[in-house]
Design a protein around this motif. Structure first.
Motif, PDB file in Angstrom:
ATOM      1  N   GLU A   1       7.152  63.656  72.446  1.00  0.00           N
ATOM      2  CA  GLU A   1       8.480  63.608  72.409  1.00  0.00           C
ATOM      3  C   GLU A   1       8.831  62.889  73.791  1.00  0.00           C
ATOM      4  OE1 GLU A   1       7.006  66.411  72.151  1.00  0.00           O
ATOM      5  OE2 GLU A   1       8.263  67.979  73.030  1.00  0.00           O
ATOM      6  N   ASP A   2       7.779  62.568  74.759  1.00  0.00           N
ATOM      7  CA  ASP A   2       8.128  61.425  75.636  1.00  0.00           C
ATOM      8  C   ASP A   2       8.016  59.941  75.477  1.00  0.00           C
ATOM      9  OD1 ASP A   2       6.578  63.955  77.919  1.00  0.00           O
ATOM     10  OD2 ASP A   2       8.751  63.548  77.665  1.00  0.00           O
ATOM     11  N   THR A   3       7.321  59.840  74.147  1.00  0.00           N
ATOM     12  CA  THR A   3       7.274  58.367  73.756  1.00  0.00           C
ATOM     13  C   THR A   3       8.629  57.793  73.673  1.00  0.00           C
ATOM     14  OG1 THR A   3       5.189  58.997  72.549  1.00  0.00           O
ATOM     15  CG2 THR A   3       6.455  57.118  71.830  1.00  0.00           C
ATOM     16  N   ALA A   4       8.601  56.583  74.566  1.00  0.00           N
ATOM     17  CA  ALA A   4       9.760  55.820  74.491  1.00  0.00           C
ATOM     18  C   ALA A   4       9.387  54.417  75.364  1.00  0.00           C
ATOM     19  CB  ALA A   4      11.089  56.561  75.048  1.00  0.00           C
ATOM     20  N   VAL A   5      10.531  53.753  75.204  1.00  0.00           N
ATOM     21  CA  VAL A   5      10.322  52.526  76.397  1.00  0.00           C
ATOM     22  C   VAL A   5      11.082  52.782  77.519  1.00  0.00           C
ATOM     23  CG1 VAL A   5      10.895  50.111  76.833  1.00  0.00           C
ATOM     24  CG2 VAL A   5      10.225  50.779  74.448  1.00  0.00           C
ATOM     25  N   TYR A   6      10.603  52.782  78.648  1.00  0.00           N
ATOM     26  CA  TYR A   6      11.117  53.360  80.003  1.00  0.00           C
ATOM     27  C   TYR A   6      11.621  51.948  80.596  1.00  0.00           C
ATOM     28  CZ  TYR A   6       9.506  58.009  79.258  1.00  0.00           C
ATOM     29  OH  TYR A   6       9.251  59.217  78.688  1.00  0.00           O
ATOM     30  N   TYR A   7      12.884  52.421  80.917  1.00  0.00           N
ATOM     31  CA  TYR A   7      13.574  51.008  81.992  1.00  0.00           C
ATOM     32  C   TYR A   7      14.093  51.461  83.138  1.00  0.00           C
ATOM     33  CZ  TYR A   7      14.446  49.274  77.271  1.00  0.00           C
ATOM     34  OH  TYR A   7      14.108  48.736  75.874  1.00  0.00           O
ATOM     35  N   CYS A   8      13.848  50.756  84.064  1.00  0.00           N
ATOM     36  CA  CYS A   8      14.383  51.029  85.547  1.00  0.00           C
ATOM     37  C   CYS A   8      15.782  50.217  85.672  1.00  0.00           C
ATOM     38  CB  CYS A   8      13.489  50.609  86.616  1.00  0.00           C
ATOM     39  SG  CYS A   8      13.206  48.947  86.957  1.00  0.00           S
TER      40      CYS A   8
END
Length: 111
Positions: free
Chosen positions: A84-91
């Protein structure tokens, strides 16, 4: 102007770890907050962690944000990763008047 470049994403097995990096270039004077967000498919972008001069706030207990002022870089250490941590991560770097975003880095947690 501030330019942000994220790196460190990839495919990891459940239970694994990743460290994301966000390197800033340009003038970062006036930046008051640095943060990590993520956006999973079909979901809204959500705040994961943030850091200011007053300290860090991690909204997920397996994630830790940190910064290296000398390198103008902010990190996100992610441990015990779950599907469930699958995602696109943005700063995001925030000034008094503007939010700067990176292009995002994909994190996929799968066996």
């Amino acid at each position: 102007q501030v330019q942000l470049v994220e790196s460190g994403g990839g495919l990891v097995q459940p239970g694994g770890s990743l460290r994301l990096s966000c390197a800033a270039s340009g003038s970062i004077r006036g930046i008051v907050r640095m943060a990590w967000y993520r956006q999973a498919p079909g979901k809204e972008r959500e705040l994961v962690a943030a850091i200011t001069s007053g300290g860090a706030t991690n909204y997920a207990d397996r994630f830790t944000i940190s910064r290296d002022n000398a390198k103008n870089t902010v990190y996100l250490q992610m441990n015990s990763l779950k599907p469930e941590d699958t995602a696109v991560y943005y700063c995001q770097f925030r000034s008094a008047s503007y939010n700067y975003w990176g292009q995002g880095t994909q994190v996929t947690v799968s066996s």
